[in-house]
Design an enzyme around this catalytic site. Structure first.
Site, short mmCIF file in Angstrom:
data_model
loop_
_atom_site.label_atom_id
_atom_site.label_comp_id
_atom_site.label_asym_id
_atom_site.label_seq_id
_atom_site.Cartn_x
_atom_site.Cartn_y
_atom_site.Cartn_z
CG HIS A 360 -2.07 -0.87 1.11
ND1 HIS A 360 -2.91 -1.14 2.14
CD2 HIS A 360 -2.54 -1.53 0.05
CE1 HIS A 360 -3.87 -1.94 1.72
NE2 HIS A 360 -3.65 -2.20 0.46
NE ARG A 503 -4.89 -8.23 -16.25
CZ ARG A 503 -3.64 -8.26 -15.82
NH1 ARG A 503 -2.66 -8.59 -16.63
NH2 ARG A 503 -3.36 -7.93 -14.58
CG ASN A 620 5.37 -7.95 -16.76
OD1 ASN A 620 6.31 -7.40 -17.33
ND2 ASN A 620 4.38 -7.29 -16.21
CB CYS A 668 0.03 -4.12 -21.73
SG CYS A 668 -0.48 -5.80 -21.36
C1 PEP Z 1 2.11 -9.24 -17.99
O1 PEP Z 1 2.11 -10.39 -17.58
O2 PEP Z 1 3.00 -8.76 -18.72
C2 PEP Z 1 1.02 -8.32 -17.61
C3 PEP Z 1 0.92 -7.13 -18.14
O3 PEP Z 1 0.18 -8.74 -16.66
P1 PEP Z 1 0.55 -8.71 -15.10
O4 PEP Z 1 1.89 -8.03 -14.96
O5 PEP Z 1 -0.54 -7.98 -14.43
O6 PEP Z 1 0.61 -10.16 -14.79
MG MG Z 2 0.34 -11.19 -16.66
#
Ligand code: PEP
Ligand code: MG
Length: 743
Positions: A360, A503, A620, A668
């Site tokens: 937080h 999402r 990611n 993203c």
């Molecule tokens: C990702 O996996 O790149 C993504 C954008 O989703 P998160 O980071 O929320 O898992």
């Molecule tokens: Mg992800």
């Protein structure tokens, strides 16, 4: 051992009033009242040594000579862990360290209770009995109270406050930690008061104390309501409303009658309201420390924040009245309200010993734009109020009492940063494009409504990833349809005509709601994300309905996370379309997309591209699954590179497959926020990038100077020349530097 708690407490009070040498008296009194053979006090001395300082029942000659290291023996373990050790058969415990001079052979059961003050261990209180027995909860309670009293007596007896280095001194120190929020801040240190000193422990009139407690709890609650309503004391309505979700969650904890009831029970045993609040806060802290769930542990900071707030309210003081503008706040833990207060008072930066980037405090620091570092362990042991400190949020470090040349360097860096921001600010209203005229879309990754003002602040082209689960995590529960719809509608309102890609809930793995206990060996690859939504269609349907209601006829884009097969995508899409038939007004346009995070999708592209309206690469997770490398393991952090043959080949194939279909591809994940990666993605043909707010302007500034027409053949040559290289980062970065790009 039967206890008369009030009697013990009143004896302790008498003792405090009259005894000149309270420790020997105290151990005698506790042993007698608890009908125990042994009561001893170990005191922590400099060098992390625990020394037997008083005993009733062990050999008196051992006093002053029996010593254990912190971590050694049961007493040392109790000091190191900060937890109670309650052992019916102590001598057969693996940690038992035998000290013949004490004469403790006949005593089987042992209870060791840490004596703590301001979160540091000052010593250990030990009670031993001949009979092997487990001490009852009530007995533990009583000993905890005695330990609180001891915490006030021990500093006078020369206990060291858990530091081996002595406090303060003019020596410069650097504490390496993690970045919570980038940026640099320089200023004098203020220490976040973990608890007030010199409070009265014992009370004569429990009813009066209960009345004080309830009055203070009411005042605190009203203060929080005011804070959340944004009228006072934060002053800046935009920031105050921006922190709404986190504060709402926090207010729910504050309003939870359970912990106040427990404080009331403790007051009835004879403690003052202040002492009872401290005591209950510590109990909760101990309980929470044993919970491995990161999100639940975050609640710990909220609880401590609340306990501190309640103590301040009880004493009639203003919260953090001592914090001057421009100062650096150092804290062991920090809850949301305290950070908000600090912000209202103009703090320049924060360093928090126990904080993680997903906590937080970090979320708020980012929303409020306060440079912040976490995990700077040990800093509070050496910092003194007024010391000069540098928070280096970029490198995730805190410098305490820096040398003059370091100070100068950071002052210069701060000035240069100011100039850079001023330059970037001129880009806000301009469309993003490369030097050769390729148009780009730079979008925001958003988790909480508090981040929405960043759309206008950065001039982003829309929201490329709205992580809907984050608001639910901040609340600690999944909101109902109406509440969800309000959250999503707000995003659409603030985005105005800019696109928002919602999402659906991506819960599980590192994003667990409290109470969801799923025992899995590999939670990242477990029952998470869309898999949960497909197995609990009612949950997913409610969210889809909320999204459609939020749109209220406006265009709506929804994407699903962790899709592994086209079949899964189709089930989710069908649920959305079915819901869309029920909700009126229908969205002007409904786009249904998927995240590309699971490599298996790459071998289903023809079918996927027929069904998906857009694809957003979650780099990611894609990197984690492509290289079988946990994204949360720091030692693997830079082992595998997006700028490498396999990933660039993969992207090429994806782009080539998508091009004839017209299905847009965006990225993203965090990779999009790094200028060198952004440049390479743009060169491959991915021109829609979604990133955190702090990256929009730096990426925009860098890409504005890149000539993709010149870079593409260079990239091709680098790829041809580096067939066996694990990473192509160095040659790509060199080219960027040679061309004077601001990387
Ligand atoms: C990702 O996996 O790149 C993504 C954008 O989703 P998160 O980071 O929320 O898992
Ligand atoms: Mg992800």
């Amino acid at each position: 051992m039967t206890l008369a708690p009030r009697r013990l407490l009143s004896r302790l009070r008498d003792l405090r009033a009259r005894a000149a040498a309270p420790l020997p008296e105290l151990v005698r009194l506790v042993a007698a009242e608890l009908v125990s053979e042994v009561c001893s006090v170990y005191v922590q001395r400099p060098g992390d040594i625990l020394e037997l300082a008083a005993t009733e029942g062990l050999n008196p000659n051992a006093v002053g000579s029996t010593r254990l290291r912190v971590g050694e023996g049961i007493v040392g373990l109790c000091a190191a862990s900060g937890g109670v050790m309650n052992l019916p058969d102590a001598q057969n415990h693996p940690a038992f360290a035998y000290r013949p001079e004490t004469g403790e052979d006949p005593f089987a059961s042992l209870i060791a209770v840490p004596v703590r003050r301001s979160g540091r261990t000052l010593g250990v209180l030990v009670v031993q009995n001949r009979l092997p027995r487990h001490f009852t909860e009530q007995e533990v309670d009583e000993l905890e109270t005695v330990a609180m009293l001891l915490a006030e007596l021990l500093p006078a007896s020369g206990a060291s406050e858990g530091t081996s280095e002595g406090v303060g001194g003019a020596v410069p120190r650097v504490f390496a930690g993690t970045t919570l929020m980038t940026g640099i801040a320089i200023g004098p240190v203020v220490l976040h008061a973990v608890r007030r000193t010199g409070i009265t422990l014992l009370a004569d009139d429990p009813d009066a104390e209960l009345a004080r407690l309830h009055d203070a709890a009411d005042r605190m609650q009203r203060g929080l309501d005011a804070l959340i309503a944004g009228v006072a004391p934060a002053g800046k309505p935009a920031d105050a409303s921006a922190t709404r979700e986190v504060l709402e969650a926090y207010r729910l904890v504050a309003a939870d009658a359970g912990w106040l009831r427990r404080v009331g029970d403790v007051i009835r045993t004879g403690l003052t309201a202040e002492a009872a609040v401290q005591r209950v806060a510590r109990e909760m802290h101990d309980r929470m420390r044993r919970i491995s769930d990161a999100y639940l542990r975050e609640r710990l900071a909220d609880m401590e924040d609340l306990a501190n707030r309640l103590l301040t309210t009880l004493s009639g003081d203003e919260p953090r009245a001592d914090v001057a503008p421009g100062s650096i706040l150092l804290a062991r833990r920090l809850g949301p309200a305290e950070l908000l207060d600090g912000h209202a008072r103009g703090i320049a930066g924060v360093a928090i010993e126990e904080a993680s980037p997903s906590g937080h405090a970090a979320i708020l620091a980012r929303a409020l734009d306060i440079p912040a570092v976490g995990a700077t362990r040990g800093m509070l042991d050496t910092a003194e109020p007024g010391d000069l400190a540098v928070v280096d949020g970029d490198e995730g470090q805190l410098m305490l009492r820096p040398e003059a040349d370091v100070r100068t360097a950071f002052t210069r860096a701060l000035a240069a940063r100011g100039e850079r921001y001023a330059r970037w600010a001129t880009l806000i209203g301009r469309p993003a494009a490369t030097a050769d005229g390729t148009a780009l879309k730079l979008m925001l990754n958003v988790g909480l409504s508090m981040e929405l003002p960043q759309l206008d602040r950065t001039g982003a082209d829309g929201i490329g990833l709205f992580r809907t689960e984050i608001a639910m995590l901040a609340r600690g529960a999944i909101a109902d349809v109406a509440e969800q719809a309000a959250i999503y509608a707000r995003a659409l309102d603030e985005a105005r005509d800019r696109p928002v890609l919602f999402r659906t809930l991506d819960l599980g793995a590192d994003k667990m709601l409290p109470g969801t206990v799923v025992e899995e060996e590999n939670p990242a690859m477990g029952w998470r994300s869309l898999r949960v939504g497909l197995d609990r269609p009612a949950l997913l349907r409610r969210q889809l309905r909320a999204l459609l209601l939020a749109a209220g006829g406006r265009p709506l884009s929804v994407m699903f996370p962790m899709v592994a097969t086209v079949a899964e995508f189709m089930v989710a899409k069908t649920l959305l379309l079915a819901e869309a038939r029920r909700v009126r007004p229908s969205p002007e346009r409904l786009s249904v997309g998927t995240m590309l995070e699971v490599p298996a999708l790459l071998w289903q592209l023809p079918e996927l591209l027929k069904e998906a309206d857009f694809i957003s690469i979650g780099s990611n997770d894609l990197m984690q699954f492509l290289f079988a490398a946990d994204r949360g393991t720091p030692s693997l952090y830079d082992r595998y590179d997006l700028l490498s043959q396999p990933v660039l080949n993969l992207l090429d194939q994806l782009i080539a497959a998508a091009r004839p279909t017209g299905v847009p591809i965006s990225v993203c994940g965090e990779a999009a926020s790094r200028p060198i990666e952004a440049m390479t993605l743009a060169a491959l043909g991915i021109t829609s990038l979604s990133m955190p707010a702090s990256a929009i302007l730096p990426v925009k500034a860098m890409l504005a100077e890149v000539d993709l027409v010149a870079f593409r053949p260079v990239l091709a040559a680098i790829r041809r020349g580096g067939m066996n290289a694990g990473s192509l980062r160095d040659p790509i970065s060199s080219w960027a530097r040679e061309h004077g790009l601001p990387v």
